[in-house]
Scaffold this active site. Structure first.
Site, PDB file in Angstrom:
ATOM      1  N   SER A  81       0.810  -1.207   0.000  1.00 39.72           N
ATOM      2  CA  SER A  81       0.000   0.000   0.000  1.00 39.72           C
ATOM      3  C   SER A  81       0.853   1.272   0.000  1.00 39.72           C
ATOM      4  O   SER A  81       1.602   1.507  -0.936  1.00 39.72           O
ATOM      5  CB  SER A  81      -0.956  -0.043   1.193  1.00 39.72           C
ATOM      6  OG  SER A  81      -1.922   0.965   1.083  1.00 39.72           O
ATOM      7  N   ASP A 109      -3.460   6.439  -3.123  1.00 31.41           N
ATOM      8  CA  ASP A 109      -2.157   5.920  -2.695  1.00 31.41           C
ATOM      9  C   ASP A 109      -1.699   4.844  -3.691  1.00 31.41           C
ATOM     10  O   ASP A 109      -2.438   4.509  -4.622  1.00 31.41           O
ATOM     11  CB  ASP A 109      -2.225   5.433  -1.243  1.00 31.41           C
ATOM     12  CG  ASP A 109      -3.033   4.155  -1.061  1.00 31.41           C
ATOM     13  OD1 ASP A 109      -3.872   3.861  -1.924  1.00 31.41           O
ATOM     14  OD2 ASP A 109      -2.828   3.459  -0.044  1.00 31.41           O
ATOM     15  N   ASP A 148      -1.571   1.675  -4.073  1.00 29.61           N
ATOM     16  CA  ASP A 148      -2.416   0.539  -4.485  1.00 29.61           C
ATOM     17  C   ASP A 148      -3.877   0.950  -4.616  1.00 29.61           C
ATOM     18  O   ASP A 148      -4.762   0.102  -4.751  1.00 29.61           O
ATOM     19  CB  ASP A 148      -2.262  -0.649  -3.520  1.00 29.61           C
ATOM     20  CG  ASP A 148      -2.829  -0.359  -2.136  1.00 29.61           C
ATOM     21  OD1 ASP A 148      -2.781   0.819  -1.717  1.00 29.61           O
ATOM     22  OD2 ASP A 148      -3.315  -1.290  -1.466  1.00 29.61           O
ATOM     23  N   ASP A 166      -6.236   2.084  -2.703  1.00 29.46           N
ATOM     24  CA  ASP A 166      -7.351   1.791  -1.791  1.00 29.46           C
ATOM     25  C   ASP A 166      -7.653   2.972  -0.870  1.00 29.46           C
ATOM     26  O   ASP A 166      -8.659   2.973  -0.176  1.00 29.46           O
ATOM     27  CB  ASP A 166      -7.123   0.492  -0.996  1.00 29.46           C
ATOM     28  CG  ASP A 166      -5.925   0.540  -0.060  1.00 29.46           C
ATOM     29  OD1 ASP A 166      -5.109   1.486  -0.167  1.00 29.46           O
ATOM     30  OD2 ASP A 166      -5.785  -0.370   0.775  1.00 29.46           O
ATOM     31  N   ARG A 167      -6.767   3.989  -0.860  1.00 31.92           N
ATOM     32  CA  ARG A 167      -7.025   5.161  -0.013  1.00 31.92           C
ATOM     33  C   ARG A 167      -7.076   6.404  -0.885  1.00 31.92           C
ATOM     34  O   ARG A 167      -6.504   6.431  -1.970  1.00 31.92           O
ATOM     35  CB  ARG A 167      -5.898   5.313   1.022  1.00 31.92           C
ATOM     36  CG  ARG A 167      -5.787   4.103   1.912  1.00 31.92           C
ATOM     37  CD  ARG A 167      -4.412   4.008   2.524  1.00 31.92           C
ATOM     38  NE  ARG A 167      -4.406   4.530   3.871  1.00 31.92           N
ATOM     39  CZ  ARG A 167      -3.528   5.399   4.342  1.00 31.92           C
ATOM     40  NH1 ARG A 167      -2.574   5.858   3.583  1.00 31.92           N
ATOM     41  NH2 ARG A 167      -3.589   5.806   5.591  1.00 31.92           N
ATOM     42  N   GLU A 199     -12.301   4.724   7.848  1.00 28.93           N
ATOM     43  CA  GLU A 199     -11.312   4.864   8.913  1.00 28.93           C
ATOM     44  C   GLU A 199     -10.575   6.175   8.676  1.00 28.93           C
ATOM     45  O   GLU A 199     -10.413   6.600   7.532  1.00 28.93           O
ATOM     46  CB  GLU A 199     -10.353   3.678   8.942  1.00 28.93           C
ATOM     47  CG  GLU A 199      -9.569   3.430   7.686  1.00 28.93           C
ATOM     48  CD  GLU A 199      -8.668   2.191   7.784  1.00 28.93           C
ATOM     49  OE1 GLU A 199      -8.679   1.510   8.814  1.00 28.93           O
ATOM     50  OE2 GLU A 199      -7.949   1.926   6.806  1.00 28.93           O
ATOM     51  N   SER A 224      -7.662   7.187   8.542  1.00 31.06           N
ATOM     52  CA  SER A 224      -6.458   7.256   7.706  1.00 31.06           C
ATOM     53  C   SER A 224      -6.831   7.182   6.224  1.00 31.06           C
ATOM     54  O   SER A 224      -6.352   6.353   5.477  1.00 31.06           O
ATOM     55  CB  SER A 224      -5.482   6.143   8.075  1.00 31.06           C
ATOM     56  OG  SER A 224      -6.150   4.902   8.055  1.00 31.06           O
ATOM     57  N   LYS A 257     -11.652  -0.841   1.886  1.00 28.65           N
ATOM     58  CA  LYS A 257     -11.631   0.565   1.476  1.00 28.65           C
ATOM     59  C   LYS A 257     -11.290   0.642  -0.007  1.00 28.65           C
ATOM     60  O   LYS A 257     -10.602  -0.229  -0.539  1.00 28.65           O
ATOM     61  CB  LYS A 257     -10.645   1.363   2.323  1.00 28.65           C
ATOM     62  CG  LYS A 257      -9.232   0.810   2.396  1.00 28.65           C
ATOM     63  CD  LYS A 257      -8.450   1.606   3.426  1.00 28.65           C
ATOM     64  CE  LYS A 257      -7.030   1.108   3.582  1.00 28.65           C
ATOM     65  NZ  LYS A 257      -6.930  -0.166   4.327  1.00 28.65           N
TER      66      LYS A 257
END
Length: 622
Positions: A174, A332, A334, A336-337, A434, A436, A448
């Site tokens: 990640s 990010d 990968d 997912d964020r 979450e 973050s 996420k």
């Protein structure tokens, strides 16, 4: 080819026998016998030759364990690192566990995806590690859905659910530093594995640590008839399903005057975010040219984590200013964020925190749900979830709007598994997060998802624009209705596990054995919850409602003035994180005094409870 001969190995053992550490000698011998990657084999050989006993012990005498996001470690030689051998061992353990618990494993198969990480010195690329993961399963006649190119992490749990696979593995670290990689495991419900599966898989890994000869046969990926490439199928299906969280496509998106910039942080996100925007009826966002293509060195950012804010978003913000784009979205590595920034009218930038973005997305998802379900009784089956260190803003929504809200332990694996449970009881989870910068709008994946969230943010911003509102103005509106929620989140770095243990032990025994502190600075503490030990002073039986988390440290303090503060260790990095939040009642408007009080409590918390100088802790540098 097999490295070295037994003669070489005996020579190695002799040159190392002077350490007098039989356990270490055995581990070295085992590594040299089992590893077939020429680069990591040579790394180990040099360490042995140079007699670097401390380093050898660090790399060989412990094994990775499942943290909040699977197995994560630096790439390189050794049983404590991520490399060809430890990935093969992990997958053999997975096979052993799945074969025992999933009777139709050979029908259901395994999904395998990977990001763009690579390390020249050890020959470890995410793609190679994914191919070895596939080989281990294929050699046991288990079908494998191996993506032919890098994909966003959420595609793996999505594919697990789509194909009814037995499990999924994503090779990714990640947003961790470039030296790291990881092995993230999803169960057949589409959520990350949690207890007891993680412990049982680790036990199986230890029981089958010697690689089977055919586990190294990477060519099976090309030759086996049991291998499928799910890329096109999953991508089309995922983009199609995005329609379930797109609410205004016809009326608004094609006409929107807003321009967007996207950074994929040298990772996997570029193509997929472009497609998601188009699926929502928007022109694709303007990519940051220096960051749109994969680069395992993350050469333009000090750390590949968009959560660090303005300093790492520099290229995106400057490009947006040149292109007159109001909004920046950054995924990010990968994908997912998601980080989001918006240009203020006075030309500065507002980079939203994870908690602020969640307040907006929670409002947006509920607003659209209510438009489609005018009967208030329907709202009772709506659910929202957040981790316990995240803002309590959704709790305030739920109190006023009458839907169901729940907290989970930190880590999206807890949210994913809870969504699965709630859905079975007829509830509909419409938003989870979450702090973050991990968000999930709807429930089409149980993890996420930065790709879908980026498109949802674009649509929300375009809608607000038609009402002459910026996202920041709407955030203030939300706080006016539900109460201001002001939070601070940061961390200190501690590379010494015994120091971390000492810090938390001191907290648990500050007023004598088993007596927690009653105050911090000038502020009185009314309740303490310790998820590591299972203690909660606010409960009649003094027992924690959340499940225990013995492998990590986490203590929450509730202050008399209403501030809630949590100290916890990270599951993926050498950090002690701290979270503080002031939850004001609706109508309370003296924000500057709330902020000042929060600042004082946070400073006291760090100074008194963590003692950074005494414990040589490094403050966040970005």
């Amino acid at each position: 080819a097999q490295m070295g001969s037994n003669g070489d190995l005996d020579a190695h053992s002799q040159c190392l026998s002077s350490t007098g550490d039989l356990v270490l000698d055995k581990a070295v011998h085992q590594w040299m016998a089992w590893d077939k990657n020429p680069q990591t084999w040579k790394q180990m050989e040099s360490l042995v030759r140079e007699g670097r006993v401390v380093e050898l012990r660090r790399r060989l005498c412990s094994r990775m364990t499942f943290g909040t996001a699977g197995l994560r470690a630096e790439m390189g030689a050794g049983f404590a690192c991520i490399n060809d051998l430890t990935v093969i061992q992990s997958t053999q353990g997975m096979y052993k566990y799945l074969a025992k618990y999933v009777p139709d494993l050979k029908k259901r198969g395994l999904v395998v995806g990977f990001d763009t990480r690579a390390q020249t010195s050890s020959g470890c690329t995410s793609e190679r590690l994914a191919r070895l993961t596939a080989a281990v399963m294929l050699c046991k006649d288990v079908p494998v859905y191996l993506f032919s190119t890098y994909v966003p992490t959420p595609f793996v749990p999505y594919a697990v659910m789509k194909y009814g696979a037995a499990a999924g593995v994503m090779i990714t670290a990640s947003h961790n530093r470039k030296e790291d990689n990881g092995y993230k495991v999803y169960w057949h419900n589409g959520a990350q594995i949690s207890s007891p599966h993680d412990k049982e898989i680790l036990r199986c890994i230890e029981e089958s640590s010697e690689p089977w000869p055919e586990s190294w046969n990477e060519d099976l990926v090309e030759s086996s008839l049991l291998r499928r490439d799910p890329l096109e199928d999953v991508c089309c299906s995922y983009m199609e399903e995005l329609n379930t969280i797109c609410f205004h496509r016809c009326s608004l998106n094609t006409m929107s005057p807003l321009k967007f910039v996207h950074s994929s942080f040298h990772g996997v996100g570029h193509n997929y975010v472009q497609r998601a925007f188009q699926q929502f009826g928007f022109p694709p966002p303007i990519p940051v040219p220096e960051q749109k293509d994969p680069d395992p060195d993350f050469s333009t950012v000090s750390c590949p984590n968009p959560e660090e804010g303005e300093s790492v978003l520099e290229l995106s913000l400057r490009l947006a200013e040149r292109e007159e784009a109001r909004i920046v979205v950054a995924t990010d590595p990968d994908a997912d964020r998601l980080a989001v920034a918006e240009q203020n009218d006075n030309c500065g930038w507002k980079v939203f925190t994870g908690n602020e973005l969640a307040a907006l997305l929670g409002w947006w998802m509920l607003f659209n749900w209510k438009e489609a379900h005018p009967d208030p009784a329907d709202t009772e089956r709506v659910c929202m979830l957040a981790t316990t260190v995240s803002s309590k803003i959704l709790k305030a929504f739920a109190r006023i709007e009458g839907f169901h809200f729940e907290e989970t332990l930190p880590g999206f694996k807890w949210i994913g598994n809870r969504i699965h449970e709630l859905t079975k009881t007829g509830k509909e989870v419409i938003f989870s997060f979450e702090e973050s910068i991990g968000f999930l709008c709807g429930n089409m994946v149980l993890d996420k998802d930065g790709v879908s969230t980026a498109a949802v943010v674009a649509e929300m911003a375009a809608y607000l624009h038609t009402k002459n509102l910026s996202m920041n103005q709407q955030l203030i509106n939300v706080y006016e209705i539900y109460g201001y929620h002001i939070s601070r989140t940061s961390y200190v770095i501690c590379n010494d596990p015994p120091t971390i243990h000492r810090i938390f032990s001191r907290l648990r025994n500050s007023g004598g054995s088993g007596v927690y502190p009653e105050s911090c600075g000038d502020y009185c503490i009314t309740h303490i919850r310790d998820v590591t030990t299972g203690y909660d002073s606010s409960q009649p039986d003094k027992k924690c409602v959340l499940p225990l988390s013995r492998n990590s440290q986490m203590v929450t303090f509730t202050f008399q003035n209403g501030i809630v503060a949590t100290l916890r260790t990270s599951g993926t990095e050498p950090k002690i994180k701290y979270y503080t939040e002031f939850c004001a009642a609706p109508g309370e408007r003296d924000i500057s005094s709330l902020e000042e009080e929060l600042r004082k409590v946070t400073a006291a918390l760090v100074e008194e409870f963590l003692e950074p100088d005494k414990n040589s802790l490094l403050h966040r540098s970005v």
